[in-house]
Design a protein around this motif. Structure first.
Motif, PDB file in Angstrom:
ATOM      1  N   UNK A  63       0.790  -1.228   0.000  1.00 16.53           N
ATOM      2  CA  UNK A  63       0.000   0.000   0.000  1.00 16.53           C
ATOM      3  C   UNK A  63       0.824   1.282   0.000  1.00 16.53           C
ATOM      4  N   UNK A  64       2.097   1.231   0.367  1.00 14.46           N
ATOM      5  CA  UNK A  64       2.938   2.427   0.376  1.00 14.46           C
ATOM      6  C   UNK A  64       3.790   2.555  -0.885  1.00 14.46           C
ATOM      7  N   UNK A  65       3.618   1.614  -1.827  1.00 13.60           N
ATOM      8  CA  UNK A  65       4.338   1.675  -3.082  1.00 13.60           C
ATOM      9  C   UNK A  65       5.677   0.957  -3.087  1.00 13.60           C
ATOM     10  N   UNK A  66       6.025   0.305  -1.983  1.00 20.03           N
ATOM     11  CA  UNK A  66       7.262  -0.469  -1.923  1.00 20.03           C
ATOM     12  C   UNK A  66       6.967  -1.918  -2.306  1.00 20.03           C
ATOM     13  N   UNK A  67       8.003  -2.634  -2.777  1.00 15.32           N
ATOM     14  CA  UNK A  67       7.824  -4.041  -3.121  1.00 15.32           C
ATOM     15  C   UNK A  67       7.397  -4.796  -1.856  1.00 15.32           C
ATOM     16  N   UNK A  68       6.378  -5.625  -1.997  1.00 13.44           N
ATOM     17  CA  UNK A  68       5.850  -6.390  -0.869  1.00 13.44           C
ATOM     18  C   UNK A  68       6.922  -7.329  -0.325  1.00 13.44           C
ATOM     19  N   UNK A  69       6.965  -7.465   0.996  1.00 12.69           N
ATOM     20  CA  UNK A  69       7.928  -8.354   1.634  1.00 12.69           C
ATOM     21  C   UNK A  69       7.818  -9.789   1.166  1.00 12.69           C
ATOM     22  N   UNK A  70       6.624 -10.212   0.787  1.00 11.93           N
ATOM     23  CA  UNK A  70       6.443 -11.565   0.271  1.00 11.93           C
ATOM     24  C   UNK A  70       7.188 -11.787  -1.039  1.00 11.93           C
ATOM     25  N   UNK A  71       7.286 -10.755  -1.853  1.00 10.08           N
ATOM     26  CA  UNK A  71       8.031 -10.856  -3.109  1.00 10.08           C
ATOM     27  C   UNK A  71       9.529 -10.955  -2.817  1.00 10.08           C
ATOM     28  N   UNK A  72      10.002 -10.166  -1.854  1.00 14.99           N
ATOM     29  CA  UNK A  72      11.413 -10.259  -1.456  1.00 14.99           C
ATOM     30  C   UNK A  72      11.715 -11.641  -0.886  1.00 14.99           C
ATOM     31  N   UNK A  73      10.800 -12.152  -0.089  1.00 14.88           N
ATOM     32  CA  UNK A  73      10.972 -13.474   0.495  1.00 14.88           C
ATOM     33  C   UNK A  73      10.990 -14.553  -0.588  1.00 14.88           C
ATOM     34  N   UNK A  74      10.088 -14.447  -1.548  1.00 14.93           N
ATOM     35  CA  UNK A  74      10.079 -15.386  -2.674  1.00 14.93           C
ATOM     36  C   UNK A  74      11.408 -15.321  -3.422  1.00 14.93           C
ATOM     37  N   UNK A  75      11.897 -14.109  -3.687  1.00 17.48           N
ATOM     38  CA  UNK A  75      13.151 -13.947  -4.424  1.00 17.48           C
ATOM     39  C   UNK A  75      14.299 -14.626  -3.680  1.00 17.48           C
ATOM     40  N   UNK A  76      14.341 -14.442  -2.368  1.00 16.57           N
ATOM     41  CA  UNK A  76      15.386 -15.089  -1.561  1.00 16.57           C
ATOM     42  C   UNK A  76      15.254 -16.606  -1.632  1.00 16.57           C
ATOM     43  N   UNK A  77      14.060 -17.116  -1.427  1.00 16.34           N
ATOM     44  CA  UNK A  77      13.821 -18.565  -1.441  1.00 16.34           C
ATOM     45  C   UNK A  77      14.267 -19.172  -2.768  1.00 16.34           C
ATOM     46  N   UNK A  78      13.840 -18.591  -3.871  1.00 18.28           N
ATOM     47  CA  UNK A  78      14.170 -19.156  -5.177  1.00 18.28           C
ATOM     48  C   UNK A  78      15.651 -19.008  -5.492  1.00 18.28           C
ATOM     49  N   UNK A  79      16.243 -17.875  -5.159  1.00 19.96           N
ATOM     50  CA  UNK A  79      17.673 -17.687  -5.416  1.00 19.96           C
ATOM     51  C   UNK A  79      18.510 -18.655  -4.589  1.00 19.96           C
ATOM     52  N   UNK A  80      18.140 -18.848  -3.316  1.00 19.30           N
ATOM     53  CA  UNK A  80      18.858 -19.793  -2.463  1.00 19.30           C
ATOM     54  C   UNK A  80      18.830 -21.191  -3.077  1.00 19.30           C
ATOM     55  N   UNK A  81      17.673 -21.600  -3.538  1.00 21.15           N
ATOM     56  CA  UNK A  81      17.517 -22.948  -4.071  1.00 21.15           C
ATOM     57  C   UNK A  81      18.254 -23.119  -5.401  1.00 21.15           C
ATOM     58  N   UNK A  82      18.165 -22.126  -6.273  1.00 20.34           N
ATOM     59  CA  UNK A  82      18.880 -22.231  -7.542  1.00 20.34           C
ATOM     60  C   UNK A  82      20.392 -22.233  -7.327  1.00 20.34           C
ATOM     61  N   UNK A  83      20.892 -21.416  -6.407  1.00 22.73           N
ATOM     62  CA  UNK A  83      22.335 -21.432  -6.118  1.00 22.73           C
ATOM     63  C   UNK A  83      22.743 -22.810  -5.603  1.00 22.73           C
ATOM     64  N   UNK A  84      21.942 -23.371  -4.710  1.00 20.05           N
ATOM     65  CA  UNK A  84      22.235 -24.709  -4.188  1.00 20.05           C
ATOM     66  C   UNK A  84      22.230 -25.745  -5.303  1.00 20.05           C
ATOM     67  N   UNK A  85      21.377 -25.548  -6.302  1.00 15.83           N
ATOM     68  CA  UNK A  85      21.324 -26.464  -7.430  1.00 15.83           C
ATOM     69  C   UNK A  85      22.639 -26.559  -8.184  1.00 15.83           C
TER      70      UNK A  85
END
Length: 142
Positions: A46-68
């Motif tokens: 609502x304040x125009x910033x990227x939602x924390x859930x999107x940041x969390x998703x980005x971290x989760x997916x990046x962590x997993x792909x790096x581990x791959x």
């Protein structure tokens, strides 16, 4: 199974949520991955910033792909923690994840998430660390 950037892109393309968000793999290999997500209004709160859930998703997916890069294609996140440092705004997110250490079945990975604008220096918005595990059975595709 060894994973290269082409297979990584196929795996990412098979994730409906990644497609919805607009995630792309910018770099991949040698224990490191960079994911890029274009920032658009639908990903903001609502304040125009990227939602924390999107940041969390980005971290989760990046962590997993790096581990791959260390463990192969059948990798799942075991858990991670994220610390939000400042609000994310700009034109894109860049999530850079690097394997800290790996055994045969498990990897510890660190991720830094930056908000980028066309003219400004990237701003570190969040950091995450997580554990991933390789799965010995073939994972079914939805």
């Amino acid at each position: 199974m060894t994973i290269d950037i082409e297979l990584a892109k196929q795996i990412l393309a098979a994730q409906p949520f990644a497609e919805l968000v607009g995630t792309e793999i910018a770099e991949f290999g040698d224990g490191t991955v960079t994911l890029v997500i274009p920032i658009r209004p639908e990903l903001c709160q609502q304040f125009g910033f990227v939602h924390g859930g999107v940041l969390s998703y980005a971290a989760d997916n990046a962590l997993t792909f790096a581990a791959g890069t260390a463990l192969g294609a059948n990798v799942l996140t075991g858990g991670f923690s994220i610390t939000y440092l400042r609000p994310a705004k700009g034109v894109r997110l860049r999530a850079v994840a690097t394997v800290t250490d790996a055994t045969r079945r498990q990897a510890v990975v660190r991720c830094e998430i930056y908000a980028e604008d066309a003219d400004d220096e990237p701003v570190l918005c969040a950091v995450a660390q997580g554990t991933t595990r390789s799965v010995e059975r073939e994972l079914a595709h939805a």
